[in-house]
Design a protein around this motif. Structure first.
Motif, mmCIF file in Angstrom:
data_model
loop_
_atom_site.group_PDB
_atom_site.id
_atom_site.type_symbol
_atom_site.label_atom_id
_atom_site.label_comp_id
_atom_site.label_asym_id
_atom_site.label_seq_id
_atom_site.Cartn_x
_atom_site.Cartn_y
_atom_site.Cartn_z
ATOM 1 N N PRO A 1 0.595 -1.004 -0.006
ATOM 2 C CA PRO A 1 -0.100 -0.057 -0.035
ATOM 3 C C PRO A 1 0.938 1.170 -0.074
ATOM 4 O O PRO A 1 1.881 1.448 0.859
ATOM 5 C CB PRO A 1 -0.728 -0.056 1.230
ATOM 6 N N THR A 2 0.500 2.056 -1.061
ATOM 7 C CA THR A 2 1.379 3.360 -1.213
ATOM 8 C C THR A 2 0.467 4.388 -1.804
ATOM 9 O O THR A 2 -0.545 4.001 -2.309
ATOM 10 C CB THR A 2 2.429 2.983 -2.378
ATOM 11 N N PRO A 3 0.751 5.610 -1.435
ATOM 12 C CA PRO A 3 -0.117 6.656 -1.940
ATOM 13 C C PRO A 3 -0.321 6.741 -3.572
ATOM 14 O O PRO A 3 0.802 6.490 -4.360
ATOM 15 C CB PRO A 3 0.396 7.948 -1.435
ATOM 16 N N ARG A 4 -1.451 6.604 -4.101
ATOM 17 C CA ARG A 4 -1.766 6.571 -5.443
ATOM 18 C C ARG A 4 -0.637 7.518 -6.154
ATOM 19 O O ARG A 4 -0.191 7.057 -7.138
ATOM 20 C CB ARG A 4 -3.105 6.963 -5.762
ATOM 21 N N VAL A 5 -0.620 8.810 -5.848
ATOM 22 C CA VAL A 5 0.226 9.570 -6.794
ATOM 23 C C VAL A 5 1.595 9.044 -7.006
ATOM 24 O O VAL A 5 2.241 9.381 -7.948
ATOM 25 C CB VAL A 5 0.142 11.149 -6.008
ATOM 26 N N GLN A 6 2.092 8.482 -5.831
ATOM 27 C CA GLN A 6 3.597 7.929 -5.735
ATOM 28 C C GLN A 6 3.591 6.749 -6.697
ATOM 29 O O GLN A 6 4.510 6.375 -7.553
ATOM 30 C CB GLN A 6 4.023 7.491 -4.442
ATOM 31 N N VAL A 7 2.568 6.040 -6.730
ATOM 32 C CA VAL A 7 2.328 4.998 -7.782
ATOM 33 C C VAL A 7 2.286 5.372 -9.212
ATOM 34 O O VAL A 7 2.861 4.785 -10.244
ATOM 35 C CB VAL A 7 1.230 3.850 -7.303
ATOM 36 N N ILE A 8 1.604 6.502 -9.272
ATOM 37 C CA ILE A 8 1.324 6.886 -10.700
ATOM 38 C C ILE A 8 2.462 7.460 -11.333
ATOM 39 O O ILE A 8 3.204 7.004 -12.506
ATOM 40 C CB ILE A 8 0.522 8.099 -10.729
ATOM 41 N N ARG A 9 3.617 8.037 -10.420
ATOM 42 C CA ARG A 9 4.959 8.536 -10.800
ATOM 43 C C ARG A 9 6.096 7.087 -11.002
ATOM 44 O O ARG A 9 6.401 7.234 -11.983
ATOM 45 C CB ARG A 9 5.681 9.493 -9.665
ATOM 46 N N GLY A 10 6.000 6.369 -10.171
ATOM 47 C CA GLY A 10 6.759 5.290 -10.119
ATOM 48 C C GLY A 10 6.471 4.112 -10.762
ATOM 49 O O GLY A 10 7.211 3.638 -12.058
ATOM 50 N N PHE A 11 5.233 3.407 -11.017
ATOM 51 C CA PHE A 11 4.634 2.449 -11.464
ATOM 52 C C PHE A 11 4.402 2.478 -12.891
ATOM 53 O O PHE A 11 4.374 1.738 -14.096
ATOM 54 C CB PHE A 11 3.563 1.568 -10.720
ATOM 55 N N LEU A 12 3.497 3.877 -13.129
ATOM 56 C CA LEU A 12 3.200 4.173 -14.457
ATOM 57 C C LEU A 12 4.208 5.001 -15.412
ATOM 58 O O LEU A 12 4.999 4.383 -16.505
ATOM 59 C CB LEU A 12 2.027 4.919 -14.642
ATOM 60 N N PHE A 13 4.734 6.214 -14.898
ATOM 61 C CA PHE A 13 5.786 7.128 -15.483
ATOM 62 C C PHE A 13 6.903 6.398 -15.538
ATOM 63 O O PHE A 13 7.695 6.133 -16.711
ATOM 64 C CB PHE A 13 5.761 8.488 -15.072
ATOM 65 N N ASN A 14 7.819 6.188 -14.601
ATOM 66 C CA ASN A 14 9.292 5.994 -14.263
ATOM 67 C C ASN A 14 9.221 4.378 -14.889
ATOM 68 O O ASN A 14 10.176 4.353 -15.689
ATOM 69 C CB ASN A 14 9.520 6.227 -13.079
ATOM 70 N N HIS A 15 8.450 3.612 -14.542
ATOM 71 C CA HIS A 15 8.414 1.904 -15.326
ATOM 72 C C HIS A 15 8.592 2.357 -16.801
ATOM 73 O O HIS A 15 9.492 1.546 -17.504
ATOM 74 C CB HIS A 15 7.101 1.555 -14.911
ATOM 75 N N LEU A 16 7.702 3.199 -17.231
ATOM 76 C CA LEU A 16 7.741 3.295 -18.829
ATOM 77 C C LEU A 16 8.970 3.764 -19.194
ATOM 78 O O LEU A 16 9.570 3.492 -20.411
ATOM 79 C CB LEU A 16 6.426 4.288 -19.180
ATOM 80 N N TYR A 17 9.578 5.033 -18.786
ATOM 81 C CA TYR A 17 10.907 5.529 -19.007
ATOM 82 C C TYR A 17 11.865 4.689 -19.055
ATOM 83 O O TYR A 17 12.871 4.496 -19.918
ATOM 84 C CB TYR A 17 11.342 6.624 -18.160
ATOM 85 N N HIS A 18 11.852 3.525 -17.994
ATOM 86 C CA HIS A 18 12.994 2.471 -17.962
ATOM 87 C C HIS A 18 13.018 1.833 -19.173
ATOM 88 O O HIS A 18 13.743 1.517 -19.558
ATOM 89 C CB HIS A 18 12.754 1.717 -16.595
ATOM 90 N N HIS A 19 11.697 1.222 -19.721
ATOM 91 C CA HIS A 19 11.722 0.322 -20.696
ATOM 92 C C HIS A 19 11.972 1.098 -22.186
ATOM 93 O O HIS A 19 12.569 0.493 -23.001
ATOM 94 C CB HIS A 19 10.237 -0.467 -20.629
ATOM 95 N N ARG A 20 11.586 2.520 -22.107
ATOM 96 C CA ARG A 20 11.915 3.193 -23.428
ATOM 97 C C ARG A 20 13.530 3.289 -23.446
ATOM 98 O O ARG A 20 14.202 3.133 -24.527
ATOM 99 C CB ARG A 20 11.390 4.701 -23.268
ATOM 100 N N GLY A 21 14.142 3.470 -22.082
ATOM 101 C CA GLY A 21 15.723 3.316 -22.209
ATOM 102 C C GLY A 21 16.270 2.059 -22.763
ATOM 103 O O GLY A 21 17.175 1.919 -23.669
ATOM 104 N N GLU A 22 15.595 0.904 -22.470
ATOM 105 C CA GLU A 22 16.024 -0.305 -23.038
ATOM 106 C C GLU A 22 15.910 -0.423 -24.528
ATOM 107 O O GLU A 22 16.709 -0.697 -25.113
ATOM 108 C CB GLU A 22 15.244 -1.462 -22.290
ATOM 109 N N LEU A 23 14.681 0.151 -24.872
ATOM 110 C CA LEU A 23 14.359 0.139 -26.403
ATOM 111 C C LEU A 23 15.407 0.928 -27.179
ATOM 112 O O LEU A 23 15.820 0.535 -28.247
ATOM 113 C CB LEU A 23 13.026 0.562 -26.628
ATOM 114 N N VAL A 24 16.012 2.147 -26.567
ATOM 115 C CA VAL A 24 16.986 2.929 -27.158
ATOM 116 C C VAL A 24 18.244 1.969 -27.231
ATOM 117 O O VAL A 24 18.912 1.987 -28.343
ATOM 118 C CB VAL A 24 17.140 4.106 -26.095
ATOM 119 N N VAL A 25 18.476 1.053 -26.477
ATOM 120 C CA VAL A 25 19.628 0.227 -26.393
ATOM 121 C C VAL A 25 19.401 -0.986 -27.561
ATOM 122 O O VAL A 25 20.183 -1.058 -28.430
ATOM 123 C CB VAL A 25 20.167 -0.508 -24.972
ATOM 124 N N TYR A 26 18.170 -1.396 -27.470
ATOM 125 C CA TYR A 26 17.889 -2.245 -28.784
ATOM 126 C C TYR A 26 17.980 -1.830 -30.044
ATOM 127 O O TYR A 26 18.516 -2.419 -31.003
ATOM 128 C CB TYR A 26 16.512 -2.671 -28.519
#
Length: 165
Positions: free
Chosen positions: A120-145
């Motif tokens: 359990p975590t405040p929703r806004v923290q999940v939005i930033r981490g789980f949605l936004f930052n998670h996506l940026y992480h995978h985009r970074g992988e895609l740059v390497v690909y």
């Protein structure tokens, strides 16, 4: 105020995601850097799928991955993956626009078959981490690909080594 900040970042970064997905040629969709890695197509599809999680994150207090139906879709062409992205990003934008800021600090959790995956975590923290930052992480992988397969990388935050200044 928080909603407007989230929406502004979302719209800017959705355009960056669009750029990187459109830079993928069909010829590399089956390529992967190691046996443990996803193929380019699987990674791109996962990036498109993250936008499908906005409804569950903004409007539910528990995201049950045990009943979630992950749909990687037809990943045989980048056109199919981009179409999935466009559909999901449009719905995600509507979710943000319709969200209630008064719920942004409510507790949110993720579970699967009764096991807590995301405490359990405040929703806004999940939005930033789980949605936004998670996506940026995978985009970074895609740059390497893209680089690893000899393809050009679009500028997301300014020019890349592929851009002539």
């Amino acid at each position: 105020m928080i909603k407007q900040a989230l929406l502004g970042e979302f719209l800017y970064e959705a355009e960056n995601t669009r750029k990187i997905l459109n830079a993928i040629p069909d010829s590399v969709l089956d390529w992967k850097p190691s046996d443990k890695s996803w193929t380019t197509g699987q990674l791109a599809s996962h990036i498109a799928e993250i936008y499908n999680w906005y409804e569950y994150t903004f409007n539910q207090n528990t995201f049950d991955m045990g009943i979630y139906q992950y749909d990687k879709g037809d990943i045989s062409t980048i056109q199919n993956i981009v179409a999935k992205f466009e559909n999901n990003v449009s719905r995600a934008q509507q979710v943000i626009e319709g969200s209630d800021e008064s719920t942004y600090f409510n507790e949110w959790k993720m579970e699967m078959n009764g096991k807590i995956l995301f405490a359990p975590t405040p929703r806004v923290q999940v939005i930033r981490g789980f949605l936004f930052n998670h996506l940026y992480h995978h985009r970074g992988e895609l740059v390497v690909y893209l680089r690893s397969t000899g393809n050009k990388v679009p500028g997301l935050y300014g020019p890349t080594a592929d851009d002539r200044l």
